[in-house]
Write a protein that holds these residues in place. Structure first.
Motif, PDB file in Angstrom:
ATOM      1  N   LEU A  73      41.201  27.174  55.429  1.00 10.61           N
ATOM      2  CA  LEU A  73      42.625  26.882  55.326  1.00 10.61           C
ATOM      3  C   LEU A  73      43.008  26.511  53.897  1.00 10.61           C
ATOM      4  CD1 LEU A  73      45.378  26.521  56.677  1.00 10.61           C
ATOM      5  CD2 LEU A  73      44.694  24.168  57.217  1.00 10.61           C
ATOM      6  N   SER A  74      42.229  25.635  53.278  1.00  7.63           N
ATOM      7  CA  SER A  74      42.512  25.209  51.903  1.00  7.63           C
ATOM      8  C   SER A  74      42.494  26.401  50.956  1.00  7.63           C
ATOM      9  CB  SER A  74      41.481  24.176  51.441  1.00  7.63           C
ATOM     10  OG  SER A  74      41.530  23.026  52.223  1.00  7.63           O
ATOM     11  N   ALA A  75      41.479  27.242  51.085  1.00 14.75           N
ATOM     12  CA  ALA A  75      41.354  28.398  50.209  1.00 14.75           C
ATOM     13  C   ALA A  75      42.492  29.387  50.436  1.00 14.75           C
ATOM     14  CB  ALA A  75      40.005  29.078  50.424  1.00 14.75           C
ATOM     15  N   PHE A  76      42.904  29.556  51.678  1.00 16.43           N
ATOM     16  CA  PHE A  76      44.010  30.471  51.973  1.00 16.43           C
ATOM     17  C   PHE A  76      45.308  29.987  51.324  1.00 16.43           C
ATOM     18  CE2 PHE A  76      47.428  32.111  54.720  1.00 16.43           C
ATOM     19  CZ  PHE A  76      47.171  33.469  54.607  1.00 16.43           C
ATOM     20  N   ILE A  77      45.586  28.706  51.440  1.00 15.38           N
ATOM     21  CA  ILE A  77      46.796  28.144  50.827  1.00 15.38           C
ATOM     22  C   ILE A  77      46.723  28.258  49.310  1.00 15.38           C
ATOM     23  CG2 ILE A  77      48.092  25.992  50.456  1.00 15.38           C
ATOM     24  CD1 ILE A  77      47.267  25.242  53.377  1.00 15.38           C
ATOM     25  N   LEU A  78      45.560  27.937  48.737  1.00 12.14           N
ATOM     26  CA  LEU A  78      45.398  28.034  47.284  1.00 12.14           C
ATOM     27  C   LEU A  78      45.519  29.473  46.797  1.00 12.14           C
ATOM     28  CD1 LEU A  78      42.567  25.428  46.787  1.00 12.14           C
ATOM     29  CD2 LEU A  78      44.809  25.370  45.675  1.00 12.14           C
ATOM     30  N   SER A  79      45.037  30.422  47.576  1.00 10.92           N
ATOM     31  CA  SER A  79      45.172  31.829  47.209  1.00 10.92           C
ATOM     32  C   SER A  79      46.650  32.216  47.108  1.00 10.92           C
ATOM     33  CB  SER A  79      44.464  32.713  48.229  1.00 10.92           C
ATOM     34  OG  SER A  79      44.627  34.075  47.916  1.00 10.92           O
ATOM     35  N   GLY A  80      47.417  31.803  48.087  1.00  9.64           N
ATOM     36  CA  GLY A  80      48.854  32.072  48.045  1.00  9.64           C
ATOM     37  C   GLY A  80      49.539  31.376  46.884  1.00  9.64           C
ATOM     38  N   GLN A  81      49.134  30.147  46.621  1.00 12.93           N
ATOM     39  CA  GLN A  81      49.730  29.416  45.500  1.00 12.93           C
ATOM     40  C   GLN A  81      49.429  30.105  44.177  1.00 12.93           C
ATOM     41  OE1 GLN A  81      48.078  25.668  44.393  1.00 12.93           O
ATOM     42  NE2 GLN A  81      49.552  25.460  42.744  1.00 12.93           N
ATOM     43  N   MET A  82      48.212  30.612  44.029  1.00  9.63           N
ATOM     44  CA  MET A  82      47.845  31.277  42.783  1.00  9.63           C
ATOM     45  C   MET A  82      48.590  32.600  42.614  1.00  9.63           C
ATOM     46  SD  MET A  82      45.884  29.383  41.000  1.00  9.63           S
ATOM     47  CE  MET A  82      46.812  27.975  41.576  1.00  9.63           C
ATOM     48  N   ALA A  83      48.828  33.311  43.705  1.00  8.02           N
ATOM     49  CA  ALA A  83      49.641  34.534  43.628  1.00  8.02           C
ATOM     50  C   ALA A  83      51.060  34.173  43.213  1.00  8.02           C
ATOM     51  CB  ALA A  83      49.644  35.258  44.978  1.00  8.02           C
ATOM     52  N   PHE A  84      51.594  33.125  43.821  1.00 14.02           N
ATOM     53  CA  PHE A  84      52.927  32.632  43.471  1.00 14.02           C
ATOM     54  C   PHE A  84      52.960  32.212  41.998  1.00 14.02           C
ATOM     55  CE2 PHE A  84      56.157  29.234  43.351  1.00 14.02           C
ATOM     56  CZ  PHE A  84      57.242  29.913  43.905  1.00 14.02           C
ATOM     57  N   ALA A  85      51.926  31.511  41.549  1.00 14.82           N
ATOM     58  CA  ALA A  85      51.863  31.060  40.156  1.00 14.82           C
ATOM     59  C   ALA A  85      51.866  32.240  39.197  1.00 14.82           C
ATOM     60  CB  ALA A  85      50.611  30.212  39.937  1.00 14.82           C
ATOM     61  N   TYR A  86      51.154  33.302  39.559  1.00 13.46           N
ATOM     62  CA  TYR A  86      51.128  34.468  38.673  1.00 13.46           C
ATOM     63  C   TYR A  86      52.515  35.075  38.536  1.00 13.46           C
ATOM     64  CZ  TYR A  86      50.354  38.990  36.651  1.00 13.46           C
ATOM     65  OH  TYR A  86      50.448  40.086  35.826  1.00 13.46           O
ATOM     66  N   PHE A  87      53.174  35.300  39.667  1.00 15.19           N
ATOM     67  CA  PHE A  87      54.471  35.970  39.598  1.00 15.19           C
ATOM     68  C   PHE A  87      55.563  35.079  39.011  1.00 15.19           C
ATOM     69  CE2 PHE A  87      52.361  38.690  42.763  1.00 15.19           C
ATOM     70  CZ  PHE A  87      52.533  39.894  42.110  1.00 15.19           C
ATOM     71  N   ILE A  88      55.592  33.809  39.378  1.00 14.98           N
ATOM     72  CA  ILE A  88      56.647  32.920  38.893  1.00 14.98           C
ATOM     73  C   ILE A  88      56.335  32.371  37.503  1.00 14.98           C
ATOM     74  CG2 ILE A  88      57.886  30.753  39.350  1.00 14.98           C
ATOM     75  CD1 ILE A  88      58.545  33.123  41.251  1.00 14.98           C
ATOM     76  N   GLY A  89      55.106  31.945  37.293  1.00 16.85           N
ATOM     77  CA  GLY A  89      54.763  31.275  36.043  1.00 16.85           C
ATOM     78  C   GLY A  89      54.312  32.175  34.918  1.00 16.85           C
ATOM     79  N   HIS A  90      53.915  33.396  35.244  1.00 22.52           N
ATOM     80  CA  HIS A  90      53.391  34.270  34.201  1.00 22.52           C
ATOM     81  C   HIS A  90      54.177  35.568  34.075  1.00 22.52           C
ATOM     82  CE1 HIS A  90      49.976  31.671  33.422  1.00 22.52           C
ATOM     83  NE2 HIS A  90      49.856  31.525  34.737  1.00 22.52           N
ATOM     84  N   MET A  91      54.204  36.350  35.134  1.00 24.35           N
ATOM     85  CA  MET A  91      54.845  37.666  35.055  1.00 24.35           C
ATOM     86  C   MET A  91      56.350  37.560  34.799  1.00 24.35           C
ATOM     87  SD  MET A  91      54.564  40.710  37.780  1.00 24.35           S
ATOM     88  CE  MET A  91      55.521  42.185  37.653  1.00 24.35           C
ATOM     89  N   PHE A  92      57.006  36.658  35.506  1.00 25.45           N
ATOM     90  CA  PHE A  92      58.462  36.527  35.359  1.00 25.45           C
ATOM     91  C   PHE A  92      58.841  35.256  34.604  1.00 25.45           C
ATOM     92  CE2 PHE A  92      58.088  39.233  39.184  1.00 25.45           C
ATOM     93  CZ  PHE A  92      58.758  40.342  38.690  1.00 25.45           C
ATOM     94  N   LYS A  93      57.998  34.876  33.639  1.00 24.83           N
ATOM     95  CA  LYS A  93      58.299  33.690  32.832  1.00 24.83           C
ATOM     96  C   LYS A  93      59.647  33.875  32.128  1.00 24.83           C
ATOM     97  CE  LYS A  93      54.881  31.764  30.748  1.00 24.83           C
ATOM     98  NZ  LYS A  93      53.798  31.452  29.804  1.00 24.83           N
ATOM     99  N   PRO A  95      62.695  36.128  32.916  1.00 28.42           N
ATOM    100  CA  PRO A  95      63.221  37.070  33.922  1.00 28.42           C
ATOM    101  C   PRO A  95      63.834  38.336  33.339  1.00 28.42           C
ATOM    102  CG  PRO A  95      63.941  34.831  34.385  1.00 28.42           C
ATOM    103  CD  PRO A  95      63.266  34.808  33.054  1.00 28.42           C
ATOM    104  N   ALA A  96      64.368  38.241  32.139  1.00 27.20           N
ATOM    105  CA  ALA A  96      65.002  39.417  31.542  1.00 27.20           C
ATOM    106  C   ALA A  96      63.983  40.500  31.204  1.00 27.20           C
ATOM    107  CB  ALA A  96      65.773  39.019  30.291  1.00 27.20           C
ATOM    108  N   ALA A  97      62.764  40.094  30.862  1.00 25.92           N
ATOM    109  CA  ALA A  97      61.744  41.062  30.469  1.00 25.92           C
ATOM    110  C   ALA A  97      60.393  40.672  31.061  1.00 25.92           C
ATOM    111  CB  ALA A  97      61.654  41.134  28.949  1.00 25.92           C
ATOM    112  N   PRO A  98      60.150  40.997  32.348  1.00 28.50           N
ATOM    113  CA  PRO A  98      58.860  40.645  32.953  1.00 28.50           C
ATOM    114  C   PRO A  98      57.705  41.366  32.259  1.00 28.50           C
ATOM    115  CG  PRO A  98      60.178  41.984  34.453  1.00 28.50           C
ATOM    116  CD  PRO A  98      61.024  41.697  33.268  1.00 28.50           C
ATOM    117  N   VAL A  99      56.602  40.649  32.113  1.00 23.47           N
ATOM    118  CA  VAL A  99      55.408  41.209  31.482  1.00 23.47           C
ATOM    119  C   VAL A  99      54.322  41.281  32.551  1.00 23.47           C
ATOM    120  CG1 VAL A  99      53.692  40.885  29.664  1.00 23.47           C
ATOM    121  CG2 VAL A  99      56.061  40.159  29.290  1.00 23.47           C
ATOM    122  N   PHE A 100      53.924  42.494  32.924  1.00 26.88           N
ATOM    123  CA  PHE A 100      52.970  42.666  34.018  1.00 26.88           C
ATOM    124  C   PHE A 100      51.531  42.389  33.603  1.00 26.88           C
ATOM    125  CE2 PHE A 100      50.003  45.236  36.508  1.00 26.88           C
ATOM    126  CZ  PHE A 100      50.224  44.677  37.753  1.00 26.88           C
TER     127      PHE A 100
END
Length: 137
Positions: A73-93, A95-100
């Motif tokens: 359960l812990s790992a599943f939640i952390l996996s989702g959080q890390m996916a969220f972190a990538y998209f919100i904190g890195h890729m769409f840092k 929003p005008a110019a997302p960097v993949f």
């Protein structure tokens, strides 16, 4: 090559437990830095509410991963959080110019943690874990 595979396969369960512990420890350190401010990380100096939530999840669930309690359960939640972190904190840092590309947006660790935790969610905590001890009782 077959003997080499057999030699390494013998240690697979212990390696899984070690992998779980190290993954939890690395996530725990991010939580400590975000919530407790140690060590001081300049990018965590300004603490928006989302960072507090992320840090709390990393602190608590990282500790649970280290001891191997509620691993899946812990790992599943952390996996989702890390996916969220990538998209919100890195890729769409910006929003005008997302960097993949992770090497350009600094999201490599988030992707690695996402898939490491996804693997742990499916594989479990291994034989050296609180989960394994609870199953033996």
């Amino acid at each position: 090559m077959d003997q080499f595979d057999k030699l390494l396969a013998k240690w697979q369960p212990q390696a899984l437990s070690l992998f779980r512990f190290i993954t939890g420890l690395l996530l725990f350190q991010y939580g400590v830095a975000k919530i407790l401010g140690f060590p001081v990380v300049p990018m965590f100096a300004k603490i928006p509410p989302l960072i507090v939530v992320a840090g709390t999840i990393e602190l608590v669930l990282g500790a649970l991963l280290m001891i191997g309690l509620f691993t899946r359960l812990s790992a599943f939640i952390l996996s989702g959080q890390m996916a969220f972190a990538y998209f919100i904190g890195h890729m769409f840092k910006t929003p005008a110019a997302p960097v993949f590309h992770p090497i350009l947006n600094g999201g490599t660790a988030s992707i690695l943690f996402c898939f490491a935790c996804l693997y742990l969610a499916t594989a479990g905590g291994g034989p050296i874990s609180a989960d394994a001890m609870m199953r033996k009782k």
